[in-house]
Design an enzyme around this catalytic site. Structure first.
Site, PDB file in Angstrom:
ATOM      1  N   THR A  88       0.779  -1.194  -0.085  1.00  0.00           N
ATOM      2  CA  THR A  88       0.001   0.057   0.110  1.00  0.00           C
ATOM      3  C   THR A  88       0.872   1.329   0.113  1.00  0.00           C
ATOM      4  O   THR A  88       0.561   2.164  -0.748  1.00  0.00           O
ATOM      5  CB  THR A  88      -0.882   0.001   1.135  1.00  0.00           C
ATOM      6  OG1 THR A  88      -1.757  -1.158   0.988  1.00  0.00           O
ATOM      7  CG2 THR A  88      -1.799   1.205   1.448  1.00  0.00           C
TER       8      THR A  88
ATOM      9  N   ASN B 158       6.003  -1.093   3.893  1.00  0.00           N
ATOM     10  CA  ASN B 158       5.088  -0.230   4.919  1.00  0.00           C
ATOM     11  C   ASN B 158       5.815   0.001   6.027  1.00  0.00           C
ATOM     12  O   ASN B 158       5.375   0.780   6.999  1.00  0.00           O
ATOM     13  CB  ASN B 158       3.968  -1.107   5.015  1.00  0.00           C
ATOM     14  CG  ASN B 158       3.135  -1.224   3.776  1.00  0.00           C
ATOM     15  OD1 ASN B 158       3.041  -0.102   2.885  1.00  0.00           O
ATOM     16  ND2 ASN B 158       2.036  -2.075   3.883  1.00  0.00           N
TER      17      ASN B 158
ATOM     18  N   HIS C 149      -7.898  -8.908   2.836  1.00  0.00           N
ATOM     19  CA  HIS C 149      -6.912  -9.681   3.720  1.00  0.00           C
ATOM     20  C   HIS C 149      -7.911 -10.785   4.589  1.00  0.00           C
ATOM     21  O   HIS C 149      -7.155 -11.639   4.944  1.00  0.00           O
ATOM     22  CB  HIS C 149      -6.302  -8.422   4.804  1.00  0.00           C
ATOM     23  CG  HIS C 149      -5.360  -7.783   3.876  1.00  0.00           C
ATOM     24  ND1 HIS C 149      -4.087  -8.415   3.539  1.00  0.00           N
ATOM     25  CD2 HIS C 149      -5.163  -6.499   3.229  1.00  0.00           C
ATOM     26  CE1 HIS C 149      -3.208  -7.431   3.033  1.00  0.00           C
ATOM     27  NE2 HIS C 149      -3.843  -6.286   2.794  1.00  0.00           N
TER      28      HIS C 149
ATOM     29  N   HIS D  35      -3.042  -1.832  -5.563  1.00  0.00           N
ATOM     30  CA  HIS D  35      -2.527  -3.277  -5.753  1.00  0.00           C
ATOM     31  C   HIS D  35      -3.491  -4.355  -6.017  1.00  0.00           C
ATOM     32  O   HIS D  35      -4.792  -3.917  -5.555  1.00  0.00           O
ATOM     33  CB  HIS D  35      -1.535  -3.698  -4.824  1.00  0.00           C
ATOM     34  CG  HIS D  35      -2.234  -3.521  -3.628  1.00  0.00           C
ATOM     35  ND1 HIS D  35      -3.039  -4.376  -2.992  1.00  0.00           N
ATOM     36  CD2 HIS D  35      -1.845  -2.649  -2.477  1.00  0.00           C
ATOM     37  CE1 HIS D  35      -3.264  -3.947  -1.759  1.00  0.00           C
ATOM     38  NE2 HIS D  35      -2.768  -2.870  -1.458  1.00  0.00           N
TER      39      HIS D  35
ATOM     40  N   HIS E 144      -1.001  -9.443  -0.635  1.00  0.00           N
ATOM     41  CA  HIS E 144      -0.474  -8.568  -1.745  1.00  0.00           C
ATOM     42  C   HIS E 144       1.048  -8.311  -1.361  1.00  0.00           C
ATOM     43  O   HIS E 144       1.407  -8.217  -0.155  1.00  0.00           O
ATOM     44  CB  HIS E 144      -1.250  -7.752  -2.317  1.00  0.00           C
ATOM     45  CG  HIS E 144      -1.451  -6.483  -1.074  1.00  0.00           C
ATOM     46  ND1 HIS E 144      -0.842  -5.413  -0.584  1.00  0.00           N
ATOM     47  CD2 HIS E 144      -2.637  -6.424  -0.249  1.00  0.00           C
ATOM     48  CE1 HIS E 144      -1.055  -4.806   0.393  1.00  0.00           C
ATOM     49  NE2 HIS E 144      -2.270  -5.554   0.739  1.00  0.00           N
TER      50      HIS E 144
HETATM   51 ZN    ZN Z   1      -3.198  -1.306  -0.420  1.00  0.00          ZN
END
Ligand code: ZN
Length: 493
Positions: A148, A169, A271, A315, A428
């Site tokens: 992200t 991240n 998720h 994504h 992802h």
């Molecule tokens: Zn994301």
């Protein structure tokens, strides 16, 4: 790549409105032929006139086949003819602004909106943008790692993560030992020049309703009150849309030239339940309703045809399950990898061994173990010195990137040791060449041709597209300076 069943989710050819009708007609027609055939054969009496009946059935079958083939050919001919006529009817020049004084770009992100989600359910509002705008036909390609923060910041800087600094991240600065998290707003982490800064550099206004990096005060961007929202995931999506709409109530000269709008869904659900759960379908439908609310509000203000709306995701998403795990402790016979060395496990493995260890030796021993056939799922992880990663990943030119990077096959995960945890969900972050990591790009506005499809491209191209629309010079970046010409209509001089 990968054996996950999700890879079989093919990009469906997008049915245009013109093509949809003949599809339905031909399907109905074929079905009715079948019904006729079975009805006729069952109503005839085989004991009375066997030869005549066989002949009759054969003739009927032949007729059915011939008619079906004719219908199919007619459909193919019609649909190819209609799509080619659509291709040739694209406008070549941009449409003039009717009401606004200058161009306005609204950049909307729906987190984790995997390419193909737009076909999961009825999405009339997203399809209104698609059918009247320009779409990356097989999706937008994220940057590696397909996470992200790196991706959102690539979209607004045109830079690969190695150059904009947000390489994950969560990561550690090798010089200071400081840790970056998704709540870090110190400018030292955020390199490059994001669009809100470029826009204010040119004396124009920007407004951000959430976007990674937007709260960072840097250069000419001071995150102005009322035009730069501090992240709070509990703000209802409707409120976000309504605030953005309120900017269009300002006097024309005060309307921000560039705005961002961010939704956490459907990443949030992806998720938890993976990409194929009905919960995703509901999340996609909700995003579509938000797009509908946005369009309606802009339309009510009479500027829908003037405003450029760019809808993207960061994504995609792929299903993961507890059977697809690789444990670093299983490599102990070749080399021990202590947890303290590991900065990230999945979906990219990132290892920074302490001084005194040779990264090349570690890579060699890890790969020896993984290839030995003795490590469960070992063949689904390949470890590299970062400088030896495929160059298409652009993931080497930063000291923030740890020296050892493992690429994990789609849907697999790396963990330190075996636990009793059983879970299936979605993830992802994998290689950006994996199709399930793709997301969407839709551009709607005066410089986007209606109903046009363009080939997939990487999201680092978007920065130059937006500066082109706003007619401002952007900062140097990894996008191609000629890319906007390939996707935008020329403006009349
Ligand atoms: Zn994301």
């Amino acid at each position: 790549m990968g054996s996950d069943s999700l890879t079989s989710t093919k990009p469906l050819p997008l049915p245009t409105q013109e093509a949809e009708e003949p599809t339905n007609q031909s399907t109905t027609a074929l079905l009715s032929f079948d019904t006729d055939c079975s009805d006729s054969s069952s109503s005839s009496n085989p004991r009375q006139k066997p030869s005549t009946t066989i002949l009759f059935i054969a003739l009927l079958l032949l007729t059915c086949i011939a008619l079906s083939a004719a219908a199919a050919f007619a459909f193919l001919f019609f649909s190819s003819a209609s799509s080619s006529s659509a291709q040739s009817s694209f406008e070549t020049t941009a449409r003039a602004l009717k009401k606004l004084e200058k161009p306005v770009v609204l950049l909307v992100s729906s987190d984790g909106f995997r390419f193909g989600y737009q076909f999961k359910t009825s999405t009339p509002n997203i399809h209104r943008l698609i059918n009247n705008g320009t779409e990356a036909e097989t999706g937008l390609i994220p940057v590696f790692p397909s996470l992200t923060f790196p991706n959102h910041y690539s979209i607004v800087t045109g830079l690969y993560p190695a150059y904009h600094g947000i390489i994950n991240n969560h990561f550690v600065d090798p010089y200071t030992g400081d840790t970056f998290t998704m709540a870090s707003h110190e400018p030292k982490w955020w390199l490059g020049e994001p669009l809100w800064e470029t826009v204010t550099n040119h004396g124009l206004k920007a407004a951000t309703y959430f976007w990674p990096g937007s709260e960072v005060k840097k250069g000419s961007w001071n995150c102005p009150k009322g035009f730069c929202m501090n992240y709070n995931g509990s703000v209802p999506f409707e409120d976000r849309v309504d605030t953005v709409l309120s900017y269009f109530d300002l006097p024309s000269s005060e309307i921000p030239s560039f705005m961002t709008l961010y939704f956490e869904d459907p990443d949030h659900q992806g998720h938890k339940v993976g990409p194929d759960d009905p919960e995703i379908t509901e999340a996609v439908a909700r995003i579509d309703r938000m797009i509908g609310r946005l369009i309606d509000g802009i339309e009510k203000r009479g500027v829908f045809e003037d405003v450029t709306i760019i809808m993207v995701g960061d994504h995609g998403m792929v299903g993961t399950c507890d059977k697809k795990l690789i444990f670093l402790d299983d490599l102990a016979s070749w080399i021990e990898i202590p947890a303290e060395w590991v900065q990230s496990y999945s979906p990219l493995l990132a290892i920074r061994p302490p001084a005194g260890y040779n990264p090349s030796d570690i890579v060699e021993k890890m790969n020896e173990g993984l290839k030995s056939g003795k490590v469960e799922n070992g063949k689904n992880l390949k470890v590299y010195l970062k400088g030896e990663l495929p160059s298409r990943l652009h993931y080497a030119a930063s000291d923030r990137i740890p020296p050892i990077i493992g690429l994990i096959e789609e849907g697999f995960k790396v963990e330190q040791k075996r636990t009793n945890r059983k879970e299936c969900g979605g993830a992802h972050g994998y290689d950006n060449a994996v199709f399930s990591m793709r997301t969407i790009f839709i551009g709607h506005g005066p410089q986007f041709a209606r109903g046009r499809k363009v080939p997939s491209f990487e999201n680092v191209q978007i920065y130059n597209v937006i500066t082109s629309i706003l007619k401002i010079d952007g900062a140097p970046n990894n996008g191609s300076s000629s890319f906007p010409l390939s996707i935008l209509l020329r403006t009349a001089k």
